[in-house]
Every structure is written in structure tokens, then in C-alpha cells.
Design a protein around this motif. Structure first.
Motif, mmCIF file in Angstrom:
data_model
loop_
_atom_site.group_PDB
_atom_site.id
_atom_site.type_symbol
_atom_site.label_atom_id
_atom_site.label_comp_id
_atom_site.label_asym_id
_atom_site.label_seq_id
_atom_site.Cartn_x
_atom_site.Cartn_y
_atom_site.Cartn_z
ATOM 1 N N VAL A 193 0.849 -1.181 0.000
ATOM 2 C CA VAL A 193 0.000 0.000 0.000
ATOM 3 C C VAL A 193 0.892 1.242 0.000
ATOM 4 C CG1 VAL A 193 -1.814 1.249 1.207
ATOM 5 C CG2 VAL A 193 -1.772 -1.268 1.279
ATOM 6 N N LEU A 194 0.808 1.990 -1.115
ATOM 7 C CA LEU A 194 1.639 3.179 -1.292
ATOM 8 C C LEU A 194 0.778 4.346 -1.758
ATOM 9 C CD1 LEU A 194 4.609 1.546 -3.253
ATOM 10 C CD2 LEU A 194 4.558 2.057 -0.812
ATOM 11 N N GLY A 195 1.297 5.536 -1.582
ATOM 12 C CA GLY A 195 0.606 6.701 -2.111
ATOM 13 C C GLY A 195 0.653 6.700 -3.638
ATOM 14 N N PRO A 196 -0.266 7.403 -4.273
ATOM 15 C CA PRO A 196 -0.355 7.389 -5.740
ATOM 16 C C PRO A 196 0.884 7.951 -6.429
ATOM 17 C CG PRO A 196 -1.763 9.107 -4.812
ATOM 18 C CD PRO A 196 -1.276 8.279 -3.669
ATOM 19 N N LYS A 197 1.628 8.779 -5.771
ATOM 20 C CA LYS A 197 2.801 9.386 -6.395
ATOM 21 C C LYS A 197 4.091 8.586 -6.146
ATOM 22 C CE LYS A 197 0.959 14.087 -6.146
ATOM 23 N NZ LYS A 197 1.177 15.484 -5.668
ATOM 24 N N ILE A 198 3.967 7.506 -5.417
ATOM 25 C CA ILE A 198 5.151 6.694 -5.139
ATOM 26 C C ILE A 198 5.229 5.587 -6.182
ATOM 27 C CG2 ILE A 198 6.325 5.245 -3.434
ATOM 28 C CD1 ILE A 198 4.900 6.723 -1.256
ATOM 29 N N VAL A 199 6.127 5.750 -7.126
ATOM 30 C CA VAL A 199 6.256 4.784 -8.223
ATOM 31 C C VAL A 199 7.736 4.436 -8.416
ATOM 32 C CG1 VAL A 199 4.161 5.556 -9.386
ATOM 33 C CG2 VAL A 199 6.353 6.666 -9.910
ATOM 34 N N ALA A 200 7.936 3.273 -9.078
ATOM 35 C CA ALA A 200 9.299 2.850 -9.388
ATOM 36 C C ALA A 200 9.893 3.802 -10.424
ATOM 37 C CB ALA A 200 9.277 1.414 -9.905
ATOM 38 N N PRO A 201 11.202 3.947 -10.533
ATOM 39 C CA PRO A 201 12.194 3.128 -9.798
ATOM 40 C C PRO A 201 12.658 3.742 -8.483
ATOM 41 C CG PRO A 201 13.310 4.398 -11.480
ATOM 42 C CD PRO A 201 11.840 4.736 -11.615
ATOM 43 N N ASN A 202 12.420 5.044 -8.268
ATOM 44 C CA ASN A 202 12.975 5.648 -7.047
ATOM 45 C C ASN A 202 11.955 5.729 -5.919
ATOM 46 O OD1 ASN A 202 11.285 7.720 -7.871
ATOM 47 N ND2 ASN A 202 12.934 9.134 -8.414
ATOM 48 N N TRP A 203 10.707 5.388 -6.191
ATOM 49 C CA TRP A 203 9.663 5.309 -5.177
ATOM 50 C C TRP A 203 9.488 6.616 -4.410
ATOM 51 C CZ3 TRP A 203 6.935 1.304 -6.313
ATOM 52 C CH2 TRP A 203 7.561 0.168 -6.847
ATOM 53 N N GLY A 204 9.804 7.717 -5.018
ATOM 54 C CA GLY A 204 9.572 9.016 -4.403
ATOM 55 C C GLY A 204 10.560 9.374 -3.304
ATOM 56 N N ASP A 205 11.055 8.393 -2.591
ATOM 57 C CA ASP A 205 11.988 8.655 -1.489
ATOM 58 C C ASP A 205 12.803 7.384 -1.258
ATOM 59 O OD1 ASP A 205 13.383 9.344 0.729
ATOM 60 O OD2 ASP A 205 11.643 9.625 2.033
ATOM 61 N N MET A 206 14.069 7.409 -1.645
ATOM 62 C CA MET A 206 14.906 6.218 -1.559
ATOM 63 C C MET A 206 15.379 5.926 -0.138
ATOM 64 S SD MET A 206 14.954 4.757 -4.424
ATOM 65 C CE MET A 206 16.266 3.580 -4.131
ATOM 66 N N THR A 207 14.997 6.776 0.819
ATOM 67 C CA THR A 207 15.397 6.519 2.203
ATOM 68 C C THR A 207 14.386 5.653 2.952
ATOM 69 O OG1 THR A 207 14.302 8.476 3.103
ATOM 70 C CG2 THR A 207 16.558 8.755 2.266
ATOM 71 N N THR A 208 13.235 5.356 2.342
ATOM 72 C CA THR A 208 12.210 4.566 3.029
ATOM 73 C C THR A 208 12.637 3.101 3.113
ATOM 74 O OG1 THR A 208 11.017 4.088 0.981
ATOM 75 C CG2 THR A 208 10.415 6.101 2.189
ATOM 76 N N VAL A 209 12.070 2.392 4.079
ATOM 77 C CA VAL A 209 12.356 0.967 4.242
ATOM 78 C C VAL A 209 11.903 0.197 3.002
ATOM 79 C CG1 VAL A 209 11.888 -1.083 5.641
ATOM 80 C CG2 VAL A 209 12.175 1.144 6.742
ATOM 81 N N TRP A 210 10.800 0.626 2.422
ATOM 82 C CA TRP A 210 10.311 -0.031 1.214
ATOM 83 C C TRP A 210 11.343 0.045 0.087
ATOM 84 C CZ3 TRP A 210 7.314 -3.348 -1.115
ATOM 85 C CH2 TRP A 210 7.112 -3.260 -2.491
ATOM 86 N N ALA A 211 11.880 1.226 -0.158
ATOM 87 C CA ALA A 211 12.835 1.400 -1.257
ATOM 88 C C ALA A 211 14.172 0.726 -0.968
ATOM 89 C CB ALA A 211 13.040 2.894 -1.528
#
Length: 251
Positions: free
Chosen positions: A200-218
Motif C-alpha cells: 500500500v503506497l501513495g499514488p505518487k510513489i512509483v518505481a524506480p525511485n519510489w519518491g523517497d529512496m530513504t524509506t524501508v520499502w525502497a
């Protein structure tokens, strides 16, 4: 006859005096005693020489009161070789350097033993960006509406572990240890997941950088899911519209 004996005696005496003056004897050494033995054949003289040598030898072994005869400082038993200082006890130093009561952060392998993960049930989530707070309530709301059998990490633990309590309080463990624990736990869940996985991600979080590369997900979860051969499909969820986007596997 008497005259000749007198002349002989005087000559022998003069010869003896000449030998002693020409070869002075130092009775402090054995080599000098050897020279004395070679220069005369008179046994009384030899006896006196040996006695004198013994006396001088005994005098040389006596300590000189004018000299400092005390043992050398900082040396055992007065030896001239300095004693070797005792090596420090490294085990004691190590024990003192360890903070009392510090708990070792469990590894990914250790955490896996306390996770219960069934196929097609794993749900991941991530915040939209830095300093936006936890995205967990949003993910839980979607789960309760669309995937009631799904479980997030906090719901996948067995009843034996106590890590979530330990690492859930800032007063118990340092922040760096907390971050490492949750990184390891998220990686363990991603490696144990199988079948279809949801994130479950926000609509603006997309690959490849997922909006924020510091998150646990990325950093942790997505790379582990991509490498997990047991995960056949990863579906990204927009919780506002329930839009589903396949980001791994068949679409």
C-alpha cells in the motif's frame, strides 16, 4: 769447600732476586700464579704464593662499603635486566567497554524463526515521503476493507518473541538499534513472503525511485521481494481509489 758453598748460596739468592724483579707476580689472578710456578722450583715459595692468592681472591669477593651494593632499581632480585611489565587483561578492558544491559540486535535469520507467514497474505506499506508519519493506519484500513486475511509485519509475529516491546520503546534501546531491528524484520518478512504480495503506497510513489529512496520499502523490502523467487506477483495498491498496479510478475 765452605767457600764454594757460600758462593753458590749467594749466587742462588741473587738469581732468585733477579727473577722476582724481572717478572713481578700479581697474585690476584691464576695466570700470575702459573708464571710464579714456572720461575721457581722452591716449594715453600709456592705454598706462600697460593696462600696469598687465596687471601686476595677472598678480599675481591667482599662488597666494597664505599660502593652502592643495593639491588638495581625496578629489577627482580637485583638483576640488571629490567623486568617485563605485565600485559593488561584485555578481557577486563572489553567488559568495561560494553554498556551494561545492552541487548544485541537480532539478525534476519533469527527474526525469521519468530515470524508466521502464509502464502498470499503479506501486506507491506510505506509513507509518502519524509516526515509524513506512519502509513500503517491507511494500510490497515485498506486491508480491513479489501483483504481481510492479509497481515502486516506487526501481525505476523509468534507469541514467543519480545523484540517488538524492546525495540518499540526509545528509552530501552538506542535509535540506531531500533532502526536496524526494523530493517532486519522487514527484510525477513519480504524473504518469507510467497504467492501474491500487496504493498500500500501513495499514488505518487512509483518505481524506480519510489519518491523517497530513504524509506524501508525502497531500501529493504522491494529489493528483497524482487529477489524472492517464491513471490510470484507484487501488486501496488492506491488506498484512495483501490487502484491496483502489478509491479512484479504477470499482469
Amino acid at each position: 769447600m765452605l767457600f764454594s758453598n757460600t758462593i753458590y748460596t749467594i749466587g742462588a739468592f741473587l738469581l732468585l732476586v733477579f727473577q722476582i724483579s724481572a717478572f713481578p707476580v700479581d697474585f690476584s689472578t691464576k695466570s700470575s700464579l702459573t708464571i710464579a710456578r714456572g720461575l721457581t722450583t722452591e716449594e715453600p715459595f709456592l705454598a706462600v704464593t697460593e696462600n696469598e692468592f687465596a687471601k686476595r681472591a677472598s678480599k675481591s669477593n667482599k662488597p666494597d662499603p664505599k660502593k652502592n651494593n643495593s639491588p638495581a632499581p625496578n629489577t627482580p632480585n637485583g638483576s640488571t635486566t629490567p623486568s617485563t611489565p605485565k600485559a593488561p587483561n584485555n578481557s577486563d578492558a572489553d567488559d568495561k567497554s560494553k554498556p551494561a544491559g545492552k541487548i544485541a540486535v537480532p539478525t534476519v535469520a533469527e527474526i525469521k524463526k519468530h515470524l508466521i507467514v502464509k502464502p498470499n497474505t503479506s501486506i507491506f506499506y510505506s509513507r509518502i515521503g519524509p516526515n509524513t508519519g506512519s502509513y500503517k493506519p491507511v494500510a490497515m484500513k485498506w486491508r480491513d476493507t479489501y483483504h481481510k486475511t492479509g497481515k502486516v509485519l506487526e501481525e505476523s509475529w509468534d507469541t514467543k518473541q519480545t523484540w517488538t516491546t524492546t525495540y518499540g520503546k526509545a528509552s530501552v534501546q538506542a535509535r540506531a538499534d531500533q532502526d536496524l531491528f526494523w530493517d532486519n524484520a522487514c527484510k525477513a518478512l519480504a524473504q518469507l513472503a510467497s504467492g501474491t504480495v500487496y504493498v500500500v503506497l501513495g499514488p505518487k510513489i512509483v518505481a524506480p525511485n519510489w519518491g523517497d529512496m530513504t524509506t524501508v520499502w525502497a531500501r529493504i523490502e522491494w529489493p528483497a521481494l524482487k529477489d524472492n523467487a517464491n513471490v510470484k506477483q507484487v501488486i501496488q495498491i492506491d488506498p484512495e481509489t483501490n487502484k491496483r498496479t502489478v509491479i512484479k510478475g504477470e499482469k
